[in-house]
Design an enzyme around this catalytic site. Structure first.
Site, PDB file in Angstrom:
ATOM      1  N   ILE A  10       0.843  -1.203   0.000  1.00  7.18           N
ATOM      2  CA  ILE A  10       0.000   0.000   0.000  1.00  7.18           C
ATOM      3  C   ILE A  10       0.879   1.254   0.000  1.00  7.18           C
ATOM      4  N   ALA A  32      12.388  -0.780   6.138  1.00  9.07           N
ATOM      5  CA  ALA A  32      13.397  -1.744   6.583  1.00  9.07           C
ATOM      6  C   ALA A  32      13.664  -2.815   5.524  1.00  9.07           C
ATOM      7  N   THR A 118      -6.318  -0.976  10.173  1.00  7.86           N
ATOM      8  CA  THR A 118      -7.129  -1.999   9.515  1.00  7.86           C
ATOM      9  C   THR A 118      -8.461  -2.208  10.236  1.00  7.86           C
ATOM     10  N   ASP A 119      -9.457  -2.679   9.492  1.00  3.83           N
ATOM     11  CA  ASP A 119     -10.748  -3.003  10.129  1.00  3.83           C
ATOM     12  C   ASP A 119     -10.653  -4.271  10.983  1.00  3.83           C
ATOM     13  N   GLU A 120      -9.523  -5.002  10.873  1.00  2.00           N
ATOM     14  CA  GLU A 120      -9.409  -6.242  11.659  1.00  2.00           C
ATOM     15  C   GLU A 120      -9.344  -5.977  13.156  1.00  2.00           C
ATOM     16  N   TYR A 145      -1.667 -10.376  14.778  1.00  2.00           N
ATOM     17  CA  TYR A 145      -1.564  -9.204  13.885  1.00  2.00           C
ATOM     18  C   TYR A 145      -2.559  -8.121  14.306  1.00  2.00           C
ATOM     19  N   SER A 146      -3.837  -8.493  14.403  1.00  2.00           N
ATOM     20  CA  SER A 146      -4.833  -7.448  14.659  1.00  2.00           C
ATOM     21  C   SER A 146      -4.712  -6.891  16.081  1.00  2.00           C
ATOM     22  N   LYS A 149      -2.008  -4.287  15.831  1.00  2.31           N
ATOM     23  CA  LYS A 149      -2.509  -3.082  15.152  1.00  2.31           C
ATOM     24  C   LYS A 149      -3.445  -2.318  16.083  1.00  2.31           C
ATOM     25  N   GLN A 189      -3.877 -16.588  -5.197  1.00  2.00           N
ATOM     26  CA  GLN A 189      -4.727 -17.403  -6.084  1.00  2.00           C
ATOM     27  C   GLN A 189      -4.433 -17.083  -7.551  1.00  2.00           C
ATOM     28  N   LYS A 200      -6.082 -22.081  -3.236  1.00  2.00           N
ATOM     29  CA  LYS A 200      -6.237 -22.754  -1.940  1.00  2.00           C
ATOM     30  C   LYS A 200      -7.237 -21.953  -1.093  1.00  2.00           C
ATOM     31  N   TYR A 202      -9.336 -21.523   2.373  1.00  2.00           N
ATOM     32  CA  TYR A 202      -9.341 -21.938   3.777  1.00  2.00           C
ATOM     33  C   TYR A 202     -10.757 -22.349   4.203  1.00  2.00           C
ATOM     34  N   ARG A 209     -15.095 -10.801   3.069  1.00  2.00           N
ATOM     35  CA  ARG A 209     -14.226  -9.633   3.191  1.00  2.00           C
ATOM     36  C   ARG A 209     -14.784  -8.527   2.294  1.00  2.00           C
ATOM     37  N   ASP A 267      -8.628 -24.753   7.775  1.00  2.00           N
ATOM     38  CA  ASP A 267      -8.971 -23.358   8.074  1.00  2.00           C
ATOM     39  C   ASP A 267      -7.878 -22.687   8.903  1.00  2.00           C
TER      40      ASP A 267
HETATM   41  P1  NAD Z   1       3.214  -4.882   3.446  1.00  2.00           P
HETATM   42  O1  NAD Z   1       3.550  -6.022   4.334  1.00  2.00           O
HETATM   43  O2  NAD Z   1       3.054  -5.118   1.979  1.00  2.00           O
HETATM   44  O3  NAD Z   1       4.307  -3.720   3.609  1.00  2.00           O
HETATM   45  C1  NAD Z   1       4.831  -3.353   4.850  1.00  2.00           C
HETATM   46  C2  NAD Z   1       6.088  -2.508   4.604  1.00  2.00           C
HETATM   47  O4  NAD Z   1       6.621  -2.104   5.889  1.00  2.00           O
HETATM   48  C3  NAD Z   1       7.209  -3.275   3.891  1.00  2.00           C
HETATM   49  O5  NAD Z   1       7.786  -2.465   2.887  1.00  2.00           O
HETATM   50  C4  NAD Z   1       8.227  -3.570   5.000  1.00  2.00           C
HETATM   51  O6  NAD Z   1       9.555  -3.665   4.534  1.00  2.00           O
HETATM   52  C5  NAD Z   1       8.020  -2.364   5.903  1.00  2.00           C
HETATM   53  N1  NAD Z   1       8.435  -2.621   7.290  1.00  2.00           N
HETATM   54  C6  NAD Z   1       8.141  -3.715   8.049  1.00  2.00           C
HETATM   55  N2  NAD Z   1       8.725  -3.613   9.256  1.00  2.00           N
HETATM   56  C7  NAD Z   1       9.383  -2.421   9.274  1.00  2.00           C
HETATM   57  C8  NAD Z   1      10.167  -1.749  10.233  1.00  2.00           C
HETATM   58  N3  NAD Z   1      10.389  -2.289  11.458  1.00  2.00           N
HETATM   59  N4  NAD Z   1      10.686  -0.549   9.929  1.00  2.00           N
HETATM   60  C9  NAD Z   1      10.466   0.005   8.693  1.00  2.00           C
HETATM   61  N5  NAD Z   1       9.762  -0.603   7.728  1.00  2.00           N
HETATM   62  C10 NAD Z   1       9.203  -1.800   8.015  1.00  2.00           C
HETATM   63  O7  NAD Z   1       1.895  -4.250   4.076  1.00  2.00           O
HETATM   64  P2  NAD Z   1       0.667  -3.508   3.375  1.00  2.00           P
HETATM   65  O8  NAD Z   1      -0.333  -4.513   2.979  1.00  2.00           O
HETATM   66  O9  NAD Z   1       1.197  -2.551   2.392  1.00  2.00           O
HETATM   67  O10 NAD Z   1       0.081  -2.703   4.629  1.00  2.00           O
HETATM   68  C11 NAD Z   1       0.509  -1.383   4.921  1.00  2.00           C
HETATM   69  C12 NAD Z   1      -0.261  -0.866   6.115  1.00  2.00           C
HETATM   70  O11 NAD Z   1      -1.653  -0.869   5.827  1.00  2.00           O
HETATM   71  C13 NAD Z   1      -0.100  -1.721   7.374  1.00  2.00           C
HETATM   72  O12 NAD Z   1      -0.025  -0.849   8.481  1.00  2.00           O
HETATM   73  C14 NAD Z   1      -1.376  -2.550   7.420  1.00  2.00           C
HETATM   74  O13 NAD Z   1      -1.702  -2.899   8.741  1.00  2.00           O
HETATM   75  C15 NAD Z   1      -2.370  -1.594   6.825  1.00  2.00           C
HETATM   76  N6  NAD Z   1      -3.533  -2.191   6.155  1.00  2.00           N
HETATM   77  C16 NAD Z   1      -3.382  -3.172   5.221  1.00  2.00           C
HETATM   78  C17 NAD Z   1      -4.501  -3.680   4.543  1.00  2.00           C
HETATM   79  C18 NAD Z   1      -4.356  -4.734   3.477  1.00  2.00           C
HETATM   80  O14 NAD Z   1      -5.365  -5.257   2.984  1.00  2.00           O
HETATM   81  N7  NAD Z   1      -3.162  -5.094   3.036  1.00  2.00           N
HETATM   82  C19 NAD Z   1      -5.769  -3.199   4.851  1.00  2.00           C
HETATM   83  C20 NAD Z   1      -5.892  -2.202   5.821  1.00  2.00           C
HETATM   84  C21 NAD Z   1      -4.774  -1.699   6.453  1.00  2.00           C
HETATM   85  O1  TDX Z   2      -4.601 -18.882   0.551  1.00  2.00           O
HETATM   86  C1  TDX Z   2      -5.489 -18.294   1.196  1.00  2.00           C
HETATM   87  N1  TDX Z   2      -6.749 -18.805   1.214  1.00  2.00           N
HETATM   88  C2  TDX Z   2      -7.785 -18.223   1.881  1.00  2.00           C
HETATM   89  O2  TDX Z   2      -8.916 -18.728   1.842  1.00  2.00           O
HETATM   90  C3  TDX Z   2      -5.228 -17.063   1.924  1.00  2.00           C
HETATM   91  C4  TDX Z   2      -3.844 -16.473   1.934  1.00  2.00           C
HETATM   92  C5  TDX Z   2      -6.278 -16.475   2.588  1.00  2.00           C
HETATM   93  N2  TDX Z   2      -7.523 -17.034   2.583  1.00  2.00           N
HETATM   94  C6  TDX Z   2      -8.648 -16.334   3.248  1.00  2.00           C
HETATM   95  C7  TDX Z   2      -8.372 -15.800   4.640  1.00  2.00           C
HETATM   96  C8  TDX Z   2      -9.232 -14.546   4.671  1.00  2.00           C
HETATM   97  O3  TDX Z   2     -10.574 -14.870   4.995  1.00  2.00           O
HETATM   98  O4  TDX Z   2      -8.888 -15.173   2.442  1.00  2.00           O
HETATM   99  C9  TDX Z   2      -9.217 -14.040   3.239  1.00  2.00           C
HETATM  100  C10 TDX Z   2      -8.199 -12.946   3.004  1.00  2.00           C
HETATM  101  O5  TDX Z   2      -6.952 -13.382   3.530  1.00  2.00           O
HETATM  102  P1  TDX Z   2      -5.665 -12.427   3.632  1.00  2.00           P
HETATM  103  O6  TDX Z   2      -5.289 -11.947   2.282  1.00  2.00           O
HETATM  104  O7  TDX Z   2      -4.646 -13.133   4.454  1.00  2.00           O
HETATM  105  O8  TDX Z   2      -6.286 -11.157   4.358  1.00  2.00           O
HETATM  106  P2  TDX Z   2      -6.924 -10.903   5.815  1.00  2.00           P
HETATM  107  O9  TDX Z   2      -6.536 -11.927   6.791  1.00  2.00           O
HETATM  108  O10 TDX Z   2      -8.390 -10.661   5.606  1.00  2.00           O
HETATM  109  O11 TDX Z   2      -6.151  -9.541   6.171  1.00  2.00           O
HETATM  110  C11 TDX Z   2      -5.953  -8.539   5.161  1.00  2.00           C
HETATM  111  O12 TDX Z   2      -6.844  -7.468   5.277  1.00  2.00           O
HETATM  112  C12 TDX Z   2      -6.698  -6.625   6.376  1.00  2.00           C
HETATM  113  C13 TDX Z   2      -4.513  -7.993   5.184  1.00  2.00           C
HETATM  114  O13 TDX Z   2      -3.594  -9.063   5.060  1.00  2.00           O
HETATM  115  C14 TDX Z   2      -4.253  -7.203   6.429  1.00  2.00           C
HETATM  116  O14 TDX Z   2      -2.961  -6.615   6.386  1.00  2.00           O
HETATM  117  C15 TDX Z   2      -5.280  -6.121   6.512  1.00  2.00           C
HETATM  118  O15 TDX Z   2      -5.135  -5.452   7.712  1.00  2.00           O
END
Ligand code: NAD
Ligand code: TDX
Length: 329
Positions: A10, A32, A118-120, A145-146, A149, A189, A200, A202, A209, A267
């Site tokens: 993001i 990092a 995150t909404d989690e 994780y959640s 956060k 996927q 795959k 779960y 979602r 799961d």
């Molecule tokens: P990501 O895992 O793709 O990226 C995380 C980044 O943070 C990476 O570039 C990593 O190198 C860096 N990082 C990790 N530890 C670090 C540290 N100690 N110091 C400096 N950098 C560090 O994550 P993302 O999916 O891009 O998520 C970004 C943010 O958005 C997170 O805070 C996550 O909780 C939040 N978020 C994600 C989603 C989602 O669906 N992916 C949804 C809502 C909120």
């Molecule tokens: O292989 C899979 N099969 C599957 O059924 C994976 C990787 C996931 N899943 C399911 C688990 C969840 O119900 O799909 C859904 C989405 O899984 P993830 O991509 O792991 O997302 P989720 O756990 O919902 O969390 C994501 O959204 C909120 C992000 O990873 C978080 O960073 C964000 O905060």
């Protein structure tokens, strides 16, 4: 502007979007470069940014970077639920301690902070009934994780109240789009099908979602930076709710495969049933609207991106699948 975690999914998309929207912006990325961070994600912006390879927990480094900016946008985190179940320690360190270090620097230098969450943090909704999280919903996180956060959000709120830190927060639903690590659901996927493996799913796959395109999320963050009220939280979600099973079927269809060409795998423990955000506040107050309101359009564009960028995801794929194989998923 200082962007932490700007080499991740993001954060990198945010850097692209912010530079396109604001041609005069001077932007520093602190990252990092964990397994989830990738310099290639920022190749397109090249010398338009300053890239600092470092840890958000490094107090001296962070103090200097915060001193030299006006605004901090905090994306850096450990972000994958399954990883947090295997080894929670990096999640405590980065998500809690990292946010604390950043808050202290922001407090010392009186800088504007936006904290990305995150909404989690709200836990699980019932599958049926149409209920949605609001800014007032009680925190009830299910995974390491959640929980971390949630802790980071509470630190930000406390620093805003106790020390007057000029912070806003946002809690966004599941994101998708380019540069998302192949450990996450949709890229996993899509790339499975592209290399001839089966998706795959779960458990039963009935978990729901709310899928928000990463550009819509980042547009919301830019709006909050411009016009959000300090001390406030904004929920962000497109309204596009899909069960995991329906989404696997749609992915298979878009890739020209039969809808039942997937494997059911064990799961995830404490697997939240459903997430959904009431994003009425940011829509009313800041005029935010998702441009990718129809998930099939956004998913088709995302599939095209992964199809065209195997150079980017190919190197991550085998190791990621080996990690899943080790936990039977
Ligand atoms: P990501 O895992 O793709 O990226 C995380 C980044 O943070 C990476 O570039 C990593 O190198 C860096 N990082 C990790 N530890 C670090 C540290 N100690 N110091 C400096 N950098 C560090 O994550 P993302 O999916 O891009 O998520 C970004 C943010 O958005 C997170 O805070 C996550 O909780 C939040 N978020 C994600 C989603 C989602 O669906 N992916 C949804 C809502 C909120
Ligand atoms: O292989 C899979 N099969 C599957 O059924 C994976 C990787 C996931 N899943 C399911 C688990 C969840 O119900 O799909 C859904 C989405 O899984 P993830 O991509 O792991 O997302 P989720 O756990 O919902 O969390 C994501 O959204 C909120 C992000 O990873 C978080 O960073 C964000 O905060």
């Amino acid at each position: 502007m200082l962007v932490t975690g700007g080499a991740g999914f993001i954060g990198a998309n945010f850097v692209h979007r912010a530079l396109a929207a604001r041609p005069d912006l001077r932007l520093t990325v602190l990252d990092a470069l964990t397994y989830a961070g990738n310099r290639d994600n920022l190749a397109e912006v090249g010398d338009r940014i300053t890239f600092v390879h470092g840890d958000v927990r490094d107090g001296d480094l962070v103090d200097g970077l915060v001193r030299d900016c006006d605004t901090v946008v905090h994306f850096a985190a450990e972000s994958h639920v399954d990883n947090s179940l295997q080894d929670p320690i990096p999640f405590l360190r980065t998500n809690i301690e990292g946010t604390f270090v950043l808050l202290e620097a922001v407090r010392r230098h009186d800088r504007r902070l936006h904290h990305v969450s995150t909404d989690e943090v709200f836990g699980s909704l019932p599958l049926h009934g149409g209920e949605a999280f609001t800014e007032e919903t009680r925190y009830d996180p299910s995974s390491p994780y959640s929980a971390t956060k949630a802790a980071s959000d509470l630190l930000v709120r406390a620093w805003a109240r106790s020390y007057g830190v000029r912070a806003t927060l946002s809690n966004c639903a599941n994101n998708y789009g380019p540069y998302q690590n192949v450990e996450k659901f949709l890229p996993r996927q899509i790339t499975n099908v592209l290399i001839g493996r089966r998706p795959k799913l779960y458990g039963t796959g009935e978990n729901v979602r709310e899928w928000t395109h990463v550009d819509d999320h980042n547009d919301a963050v830019l709006l909050i930076l411009d016009a959000g009220r300090v001390g406030e939280t904004y929920l962000i979600g497109s309204g596009a709710e899909w069960s995991n099973r329906a989404l696997v079927e749609l992915t298979l269809t878009l890739l020209g495969r039969p809808v039942d060409d997937f494997d059911s795998v064990p799961d995830r423990p404490a697997h939240d049933l459903r997430y959904a955000c009431d994003s009425g506040k940011i829509r009313r107050e800041l005029g935010w609207r998702p441009r990718w309101a129809e998930l099939p359009d956004g998913l088709a564009a995302t599939i095209d991106w992964y199809r065209g960028n195997e150079w980017w995801w190919g190197p991550q794929k085998a190791e990621t699948e080996a990690r899943y194989a080790a936990i039977g998923r």
